[in-house]
Design a protein around this motif. Structure first.
Motif, PDB file in Angstrom:
ATOM      1  N   GLN A  79      38.826  92.186  45.043  1.00 26.99           N
ATOM      2  CA  GLN A  79      39.445  90.867  44.920  1.00 26.99           C
ATOM      3  C   GLN A  79      38.481  89.787  45.389  1.00 26.99           C
ATOM      4  N   VAL A  80      38.375  88.733  44.599  1.00 27.88           N
ATOM      5  CA  VAL A  80      37.540  87.571  44.927  1.00 27.88           C
ATOM      6  C   VAL A  80      38.448  86.351  44.940  1.00 27.88           C
ATOM      7  N   SER A  81      38.607  85.735  46.090  1.00 24.13           N
ATOM      8  CA  SER A  81      39.453  84.560  46.242  1.00 24.13           C
ATOM      9  C   SER A  81      38.560  83.335  46.395  1.00 24.13           C
ATOM     10  N   VAL A  82      38.738  82.368  45.496  1.00 20.02           N
ATOM     11  CA  VAL A  82      37.931  81.147  45.505  1.00 20.02           C
ATOM     12  C   VAL A  82      38.860  79.989  45.835  1.00 20.02           C
ATOM     13  N   TYR A  83      38.536  79.219  46.856  1.00 18.37           N
ATOM     14  CA  TYR A  83      39.388  78.106  47.262  1.00 18.37           C
ATOM     15  C   TYR A  83      38.581  76.943  47.812  1.00 18.37           C
TER      16      TYR A  83
ATOM     17  N   VAL B  75      32.886  88.078  53.606  1.00 17.41           N
ATOM     18  CA  VAL B  75      33.329  89.448  53.350  1.00 17.41           C
ATOM     19  C   VAL B  75      34.462  89.706  54.332  1.00 17.41           C
ATOM     20  N   VAL B  76      35.615  90.091  53.797  1.00 19.43           N
ATOM     21  CA  VAL B  76      36.822  90.262  54.611  1.00 19.43           C
ATOM     22  C   VAL B  76      37.294  91.703  54.532  1.00 19.43           C
ATOM     23  N   ARG B  77      37.560  92.282  55.695  1.00 19.64           N
ATOM     24  CA  ARG B  77      38.087  93.639  55.776  1.00 19.64           C
ATOM     25  C   ARG B  77      39.266  93.631  56.747  1.00 19.64           C
ATOM     26  N   GLY B  78      40.417  94.109  56.280  1.00 16.50           N
ATOM     27  CA  GLY B  78      41.597  94.153  57.125  1.00 16.50           C
ATOM     28  C   GLY B  78      41.997  92.787  57.651  1.00 16.50           C
ATOM     29  N   GLY B  79      41.772  91.756  56.851  1.00 23.41           N
ATOM     30  CA  GLY B  79      42.138  90.401  57.228  1.00 23.41           C
ATOM     31  C   GLY B  79      41.145  89.698  58.131  1.00 23.41           C
ATOM     32  N   ALA B  80      40.083  90.397  58.545  1.00 31.72           N
ATOM     33  CA  ALA B  80      39.080  89.799  59.441  1.00 31.72           C
ATOM     34  C   ALA B  80      37.754  89.613  58.707  1.00 31.72           C
ATOM     35  N   VAL B  81      37.078  88.523  59.005  1.00 30.81           N
ATOM     36  CA  VAL B  81      35.768  88.254  58.414  1.00 30.81           C
ATOM     37  C   VAL B  81      34.732  89.135  59.106  1.00 30.81           C
ATOM     38  N   THR B  82      34.021  89.925  58.313  1.00 34.03           N
ATOM     39  CA  THR B  82      32.992  90.801  58.873  1.00 34.03           C
ATOM     40  C   THR B  82      31.584  90.284  58.605  1.00 34.03           C
ATOM     41  N   THR B  83      31.414  89.517  57.537  1.00 38.34           N
ATOM     42  CA  THR B  83      30.085  89.025  57.154  1.00 38.34           C
ATOM     43  C   THR B  83      30.227  87.618  56.594  1.00 38.34           C
TER      44      THR B  83
ATOM     45  N   ILE C 162      36.515  89.463  48.985  1.00 39.41           N
ATOM     46  CA  ILE C 162      35.510  88.415  49.138  1.00 39.41           C
ATOM     47  C   ILE C 162      36.231  87.081  49.041  1.00 39.41           C
ATOM     48  N   GLU C 163      35.918  86.169  49.947  1.00 44.72           N
ATOM     49  CA  GLU C 163      36.451  84.814  49.874  1.00 44.72           C
ATOM     50  C   GLU C 163      35.282  83.848  49.710  1.00 44.72           C
ATOM     51  N   ILE C 164      35.430  82.905  48.775  1.00 52.46           N
ATOM     52  CA  ILE C 164      34.416  81.878  48.547  1.00 52.46           C
ATOM     53  C   ILE C 164      35.047  80.540  48.886  1.00 52.46           C
ATOM     54  N   ASP C 165      34.561  79.932  49.951  1.00 54.75           N
ATOM     55  CA  ASP C 165      35.058  78.650  50.457  1.00 54.75           C
ATOM     56  C   ASP C 165      34.219  77.546  49.821  1.00 54.75           C
ATOM     57  N   LEU C 166      34.776  76.871  48.818  1.00 53.75           N
ATOM     58  CA  LEU C 166      34.018  75.860  48.072  1.00 53.75           C
ATOM     59  C   LEU C 166      33.662  74.654  48.933  1.00 53.75           C
ATOM     60  N   ALA C 167      34.569  74.230  49.806  1.00 53.54           N
ATOM     61  CA  ALA C 167      34.313  73.044  50.627  1.00 53.54           C
ATOM     62  C   ALA C 167      33.160  73.279  51.592  1.00 53.54           C
ATOM     63  N   ARG C 168      33.140  74.447  52.207  1.00 57.30           N
ATOM     64  CA  ARG C 168      32.087  74.731  53.185  1.00 57.30           C
ATOM     65  C   ARG C 168      30.904  75.476  52.579  1.00 57.30           C
ATOM     66  N   GLN C 169      31.036  75.918  51.320  1.00 56.05           N
ATOM     67  CA  GLN C 169      29.961  76.656  50.658  1.00 56.05           C
ATOM     68  C   GLN C 169      29.589  77.911  51.457  1.00 56.05           C
TER      69      GLN C 169
END
Length: 198
Positions: A194-198, A88-96, A77-84
């Protein structure tokens, strides 16, 4: 098109959003709450005004294939703080792609069971892992969370009845009630994710 509208044009827009990864549940031709959440996410991904109305600019970026790129890659999971946005990422690609509302960065003081809890309503950046989860209602010092997936102390991805297109939480990443139900049903954030917050 705006909330409350219905018909073939709404259905076509919903299908296009779903095709591009913007989750809104089952396309049904009715511009309801989940469609509004998806429109917010489209507008955020494209850098447009976040008004939840599918005007000409929003329809244009949908036609052009707006989306989101994973920054970290892998699975998680990636949480993009700037864009809010929550991705959901699978195999390096955004699925959701989901609308989220993270920490408002406004100091708070909340009283719970006679004790005062204070903080700065921040969602700290970093790489974490889901270590605890609570299915259903989760009452705590900062309010009631729904179906929480904790990844950094008391900070979780959780469902909320109000998920605005701007930072408004105490530090958690809010998503719609429908979105958190989907996350649980599809097992997108099991313990260890894994949860990546940036």
């Amino acid at each position: 098109m705006r909330p409350g509208d219905s018909g073939e044009d709404v259905l076509a827009m919903q299908r296009r959003m779903a095709e591009l990864g913007f989750w809104l549940g089952q396309p049904d031709g009715t511009f309801g709450d989940l469609t509004t959440q998806a429109v917010y996410a489209v507008q955020k991904a494209a850098g447009l005004e976040r008004d939840g109305i599918a005007g000409p600019a929003t329809r244009t970026v949908l036609a052009d294939g707006v989306g989101a790129q994973a920054r970290v890659g892998g699975d998680g999971i990636e949480i993009d703080l700037a864009r809010q946005l929550l991705l959901v990422v699978r195999g390096g690609a955004v699925t959701t792609i989901l609308n989220t509302s993270t920490g408002s960065n406004v100091p708070y003081a909340e009283v719970f069971e006679g004790k005062t809890y204070r903080g700065d309503a921040q969602t700290p950046p970093g790489t974490f892992n889901v270590f605890r989860q609570v299915s259903g209602e989760d009452k705590g010092p900062l309010g009631t969370l729904w179906s929480s997936k904790y990844f950094n102390g008391g900070i979780a991805v959780h469902g909320a009845p109000f998920v605005p297109p701007y930072p408004a939480s105490h530090g958690c990443a809010r998503v719609s009630m429908g979105a958190i139900a989907m996350i649980w049903a599809d097992n997108l954030m099991p313990i260890g994710t894994q949860v990546s917050v940036y």
